[in-house]
Design an enzyme around this catalytic site. Structure first.
Site, PDB file in Angstrom:
ATOM      1  N   ARG B  56       0.825  -1.217   0.000  1.00 23.42           N
ATOM      2  CA  ARG B  56       0.000   0.000   0.000  1.00 23.42           C
ATOM      3  C   ARG B  56       0.856   1.263   0.000  1.00 23.42           C
ATOM      4  O   ARG B  56       0.490   2.271  -0.589  1.00 23.42           O
ATOM      5  CB  ARG B  56      -0.928  -0.038   1.230  1.00 23.42           C
ATOM      6  CG  ARG B  56      -1.916   1.120   1.325  1.00 23.42           C
ATOM      7  CD  ARG B  56      -2.848   0.901   2.521  1.00 23.42           C
ATOM      8  NE  ARG B  56      -3.470   2.142   2.968  1.00 23.42           N
ATOM      9  CZ  ARG B  56      -4.655   2.587   2.536  1.00 23.42           C
ATOM     10  NH1 ARG B  56      -5.326   1.898   1.645  1.00 23.42           N
ATOM     11  NH2 ARG B  56      -5.159   3.706   2.997  1.00 23.42           N
ATOM     12  N   ILE B  82      -7.048   7.878  -1.190  1.00 22.87           N
ATOM     13  CA  ILE B  82      -6.963   6.414  -1.213  1.00 22.87           C
ATOM     14  C   ILE B  82      -7.789   5.968  -0.007  1.00 22.87           C
ATOM     15  O   ILE B  82      -7.590   6.466   1.106  1.00 22.87           O
ATOM     16  CB  ILE B  82      -5.489   5.922  -1.162  1.00 22.87           C
ATOM     17  CG1 ILE B  82      -5.417   4.400  -1.105  1.00 22.87           C
ATOM     18  CG2 ILE B  82      -4.714   6.509  -0.017  1.00 22.87           C
ATOM     19  CD1 ILE B  82      -3.961   3.853  -1.241  1.00 22.87           C
ATOM     20  N   SER B  83      -8.750   5.093  -0.231  1.00 24.57           N
ATOM     21  CA  SER B  83      -9.668   4.691   0.846  1.00 24.57           C
ATOM     22  C   SER B  83      -8.914   4.033   1.991  1.00 24.57           C
ATOM     23  O   SER B  83      -7.844   3.456   1.784  1.00 24.57           O
ATOM     24  CB  SER B  83     -10.702   3.708   0.321  1.00 24.57           C
ATOM     25  OG  SER B  83     -11.430   4.286  -0.711  1.00 24.57           O
ATOM     26  N   GLN B  84      -9.555   4.056   3.162  1.00 23.97           N
ATOM     27  CA  GLN B  84      -8.886   3.418   4.297  1.00 23.97           C
ATOM     28  C   GLN B  84      -8.862   1.908   4.071  1.00 23.97           C
ATOM     29  O   GLN B  84      -9.764   1.358   3.418  1.00 23.97           O
ATOM     30  CB  GLN B  84      -9.548   3.813   5.612  1.00 23.97           C
ATOM     31  CG  GLN B  84     -10.895   3.229   5.879  1.00 23.97           C
ATOM     32  CD  GLN B  84     -11.582   3.947   7.037  1.00 23.97           C
ATOM     33  OE1 GLN B  84     -12.100   5.027   6.864  1.00 23.97           O
ATOM     34  NE2 GLN B  84     -11.574   3.324   8.186  1.00 23.97           N
TER      35      GLN B  84
END
Lengths: 780, 233
Positions: B56, B82-84
């Protein structure tokens, strides 16, 4: 008018104008909730100027004339430069990040500091005048208030011609002119003229569109490669921008069984928030049929339709295609109304009226088959609309609209489905409560259906017949929608649990409160006294919110509400740093005069509470917040100026008693009768309404305006060294007043906020009696 | 000889440091999967494995690498995030991906979601409308050898008809309606995930399923795609 008075007048115009322009600027770049912060920052400037003069009394004695001749120009330069400075990368803050990043919170504080400087500098000039000409404070105060009143009106006039960025800076030039009046030597005059010309050049080169948050809808839309702004206009409501793109589409309420083309739209933005969509071309007929919003037209033949501020041309096109005989659109924003009037896909059946919808409803006499309300609440949740006054969505508004329906007529409402349900349930709660107010059984007169993200609610003038209900069920089934009222047989668009349907059923019962007491969100129907449709948080339920969202997530549940609390915290912090602590240090060398402090604290808080609650309350009467602010601010300041002037002719303590008792008498009449008076005058022509409002508020403003200069005169006679301290105390509480007034209004309604302001004035009564005794003792 | 060896000798500590950093990221990633994903109820084995595998930290701006495995979304520029990690895992699990499937993603963003899906499915087609984001994601995915991901810079509204129908469609940007072309390109029995609501405040995830020619929706948990911090200009 001598040169000094003229200078005070101009500087006061500049200060109030700059303050209101900053509100516009922040509303564009961030969100309008920070308006409260701008008011407080201005008050902070006034408060801390008093403190500086108290801590360094030499400034008021030795350097007064030097400072008075230079500070207006400095004020002007600060006003010219601060709008640019707060947009510089590294300084500019972003609302959405303030709650999650300490760094961003520091930038918010820095922004406040930059904006505070012009107010501090301007207020210093006024404070210095008060000190060196303390024997004519009422006259000076009168010029100060008169200038402020003019500034309040001037901003409305200028906002039509100047861009949001130039508007704030232009008041800087006015402050420079104020400095020119005070310049004694020709050398100084030449220098100021040069500075003024340089300021004009700065205005010319300043970007017309200021910085805006990257998270505002307009910023995101402009990231799409072929998006471009095709039209910009400055309006009193804010900056209007029209964006064209090859990728923008809008189709709320569309059935999932529609596989045709969705037309492209041009998007209108107001203050960088999406406002309305204009279809670029018509879609095929099925697009207008296979949509939640087409159902009302199943119930009529050739209806006459009133569209209140529709957020898309789609609704009007649909009404036309589905057989409407006449469609009247009510649109408050002039550029949008003009565009609608010239919209190529509308025929002669469509007419456009430029007016605020609630105002239009109040004055409308004609009956309609359908009145279509705009979609309420922000997309997907309360969010930033939490503290927006929605006078169109109150029980009183719906009752009035109901009476404008033909016997078979319908009121049409819609909102986005949200999870956990808030907007959707609040809308059902509001319509059901309005029905009950009309003596109707909600379950018989209401009908509601939804798709996966939109809820449609109907209130009929007469009972929904069984055949109409069957039509609704069939329509829903054909398009993949779910009934809500009456309850569905089977859900096609499943909710995570049964909460929404269960509470919707409760809302239309005879005793709706029974099932909703444990619900963590407030579903109270909004009223004219508390018209905050999107205010959902309940003070006692914070634990539920915390467990659900976590501490860092809670603010995002209802950001607007938290912004006001953040504003209060920021104001308190700044007021402590810039006013309270220095004042405490200065007081160490002086006698602590608690009654004097209390008196000026009450005036600081009281005046703003009354003024802000009157602004919010008057929106209903004059139709819009801009007009309301202009009328109230100008009336309050203008008649306070008269009061201040008159106070110089009366005995101090007698005047104080007279003013307080007068305020008590007037508010005891205005509080219980205010709503009735408003509803009575609201049907009158606009000029009559404004004149009536001015006549109603003027006596109160006049009496309120007397107490501050009378207090100052008292200090001038009995405690001269307390004058700057009193100025500071007054400023400290004025700083807190804007967010406090808003919180009071949101939590308890406008009447309570207004009554609290009046109560603070009355709390001065014992102090005045005490002062009287003390004065007698000293003179005796 | 010593002169020849010097550059290589100097590289040893750099390589060691890199290896150490890489180990550090692996350990953070494992911890992220344990504390943020499996403990919150994600059980789909392939999803968990993909979350353990995809680095990530390589999908976030350099200045945020240290925060890459924290339980929050991160900014990637251009008003996007960027999503969790949990949201990515939750959405992936909901799509029930398997190796024979073909997926379409609308809104490539950083490319992280595409990479996670690419670990599981046969091929991922991903479309981004903002050119700068699209190119950057493509570069990262190529660098990480995701040969089963194809990127395109275009308006995702129309989907990718020539590569459809798709078993899975992920729409990462909120919309007020589900684009009809996407429903058309969803395979019978296929699943589409779409977030609904304001991208900054509370959103809900919507699952769209196509069964027997009928389209059904199911509203799922409320989530936040909130940008917590932002890269300084």
């Amino acid at each position: 008018m001598n040169r000094e008075n003229a200078s005070i007048f101009l500087l006061s115009v500049a200060i109030i104008g700059f303050q209101l322009a900053i509100i516009n600027l922040i509303s564009y770049g961030q969100w309008y909730h920070f308006a409260y912060l701008a008011v407080s920052v201005a008050m902070l400037g006034f408060g801390s100027s008093g403190v500086i003069l108290a801590v360094w009394p030499k400034l008021g004695q030795k350097y007064a004339s030097k400072l008075i001749s230079r500070l207006p120009v400095i004020t002007g330069l600060l006003m010219l430069s601060s709008p640019l400075l707060i947009g510089i990368p590294g300084i500019r803050f972003d609302t959405l990040l303030v709650f999650t990043s300490k760094f961003e919170a520091a930038k918010l504080l820095l922004t406040c500091f930059i904006l505070f400087l012009p107010f501090l500098s301007g207020a210093m000039v006024l404070g210095l005048f008060f000190i060196i000409r303390s024997n004519s404070i009422p006259i000076l105060y009168a010029w100060n208030l008169a200038g402020s009143a003019v500034g309040g009106v001037l901003i409305i006039a200028l906002s039509r011609y100047l861009s949001v960025a130039n508007l704030a800076s232009s008041f800087g030039l006015m402050a420079i002119v104020a400095g020119f009046f005070l310049a004694k030597s020709s050398k100084m005059k030449l220098a100021i003229t040069t500075v003024g010309l340089a300021g004009c050049l700065l205005l010319f080169f300043q970007p017309k569109v200021p910085f805006k948050s990257e998270f505002k809808p307009l910023s995101k839309t402009l990231l799409i490669p072929d998006s471009r702004v095709i039209h910009t206009a400055s309006t009193p409501q804010g900056t209007f921008e029209m964006v064209s793109s090859g990728s923008l589409r809008q189709a709320s309420g569309l059935s999932l069984s529609y596989f045709g083309r969705v037309p492209l739209v041009d998007m209108a933005f107001l203050n960088a928030q999406d406002y309305a969509a204009f279809e670029k071309a018509l879609a095929d007929t099925a697009f207008y049929h296979q949509n939640l919003f087409s159902f009302p037209y199943w119930l009529f033949h050739s209806p006459e339709v009133l569209m209140l501020q529709p957020n898309s041309t789609f609704l009007t096109t649909q009404a036309g295609l589905l057989g409407s005989e006449e469609i009247t659109i009510v649109e408050p924003l002039r550029p949008v109304a003009d565009r609608l009037a010239a919209y190529p896909w509308f025929d002669e059946r469509v007419s456009v009226v430029t007016a605020y919808p609630r105002e239009y409803l109040i004055n409308e006499q004609r009956l309609w088959h359908a009145i279509v309300f705009p979609s309420v609440g922000s997309f997907g949740g309360a969010g930033l609309s939490a503290l927006k006054e929605e006078y169109l969505f109150t029980t009183e508004s719906l009752v009035k609209a109901y009476h404008l329906l033909t016997p078979e007529g319908l009121l049409v409402f819609s909102t986005f489905m949200d999870n956990p349900p808030r907007n959707s349930l609040k809308l059902i709660s509001l319509v059901a409560e309005s029905a009950r107010d009309l003596g109707l059984k909600p379950s018989e007169y209401m009908l509601a259906m939804r798709n996966w993200n939109t809820l449609l609610v109907l209130l009929k003038r007469n009972v929904f017949e069984n055949t109409e209900r069957d039509m609704a069920f069939n329509f829903a089934l054909e398009n993949g929608f779910d009934m809500v009222i009456p309850a569905p047989l089977e859900e096609l668009n499943m909710m995570p649990d049964s909460t929404f349907q269960h509470l919707a059923n409760q809302m239309i019962c005879d005793d709706p409160s029974k099932g909703v007491v444990d619900y963590p969100f407030s579903l109270e129907p909004p009223t004219d006294n508390s018209p905050f449709f999107s205010k959902f948080l309940r003070m006692g339920k914070f634990r539920s919110y915390l467990s659900w969202m976590g501490a860092d997530g809670v603010p995002f549940l209802e950001l607007g509400y938290f912004i006001v609390w953040v504003s209060l915290a920021v104001c308190l912090l700044l007021a402590l740093i810039a006013i309270a602590f220095p004042m405490l240090i200065s007081v160490a060398n002086r006698s602590f005069n608690a009654p004097v402090w209390f008196y000026f604290a009450c005036l600081g808080l009281g005046f703003m509470l009354v003024e802000i609650s009157l602004i919010q309350r008057t929106i209903l009467v004059v139709g819009n917040p801009i007009m309301s602010s202009a009328v109230i601010i100008s009336t309050m300041l203008c008649f306070s100026a008269v009061g201040s002037y008159l106070s110089s002719f009366i005995y101090i303590r007698r005047g104080m008693l007279l003013a307080i008792l007068g305020i008590a008498l007037l508010t005891s009449v205005l509080i219980p009768l205010g709503d009735r008076i408003n509803l009575y005058i609201v049907g009158l022509p606009i000029y009559t309404r404004v004149v009536t409002l001015v006549l109603l508020i003027a006596p109160l403003a006049l009496l309120m305006g007397m107490l501050f200069p009378l207090g100052m005169r008292y200090l001038h006679t009995f405690a001269t060294n307390q004058i700057p301290v009193a100025w500071g105390v007054n400023g400290f509480f004025s700083v807190l007043a804007a967010p406090v007034a808003t919180i009071l209004a949101v939590e308890f309604g406008f009447s309570i906020a207004f009554a609290s302001g009046a109560a603070l004035y009355m709390a001065c009564l014992p102090i005045v009696l005490l002062m009287q005794r003390k004065a007698r003792g000293q003179t005796g | 000889m010593r002169r020849l060896l010097l550059p290589f000798m100097l590289m040893i500590p750099v390589k060691l440091a890199l290896a150490q950093a890489s180990d550090e990221y692996v350990s953070r990633r494992m911890n992220m999967v344990l504390t943020q994903i499996t403990q919150r109820g994600v059980v789909h084995r392939a999803t968990i494995k993909a979350m353990e595998t995809v680095p990530r930290h390589l999908f976030v701006p350099n200045s945020y690498r240290n925060s890459a495995y924290e339980d929050r979304p991160l900014p990637i520029g251009y008003g996007q995030t960027i999503s969790q990690p949990y949201i990515v895992a939750y959405m992936t699990e909901l799509m029930k991906p398997s190796p024979e499937m073909i997926a379409l993603e609308i809104g490539t963003g950083s490319g992280y979601q595409a990479a996670v899906l690419a670990e599981i499915v046969k091929h991922v087609y991903t479309i981004e409308i903002v050119p700068q984001l699209g190119s950057s994601a493509e570069k990262t995915l190529r660098k990480l050898d995701y040969s089963n991901v194809t990127t395109r810079i275009a308006d995702g509204y129309h989907g990718w008809p020539e590569k459809g129908p798709f078993d899975i469609i992920v729409v990462t940007a909120a919309a007020d309606h589900i684009p009809p072309p996407l429903i058309e390109q969803l395979k019978e029995g296929g699943r589409m995930i779409i977030p609904v609501g304001s991208p900054f405040l509370v959103q809900q995830l919507m699952l769209v399923e196509k069964k027997g020619g009928k389209v059904k929706t199911r509203s799922l948990i409320p989530v936040r795609f909130v940008p917590f911090t932002r890269a300084e200009e």
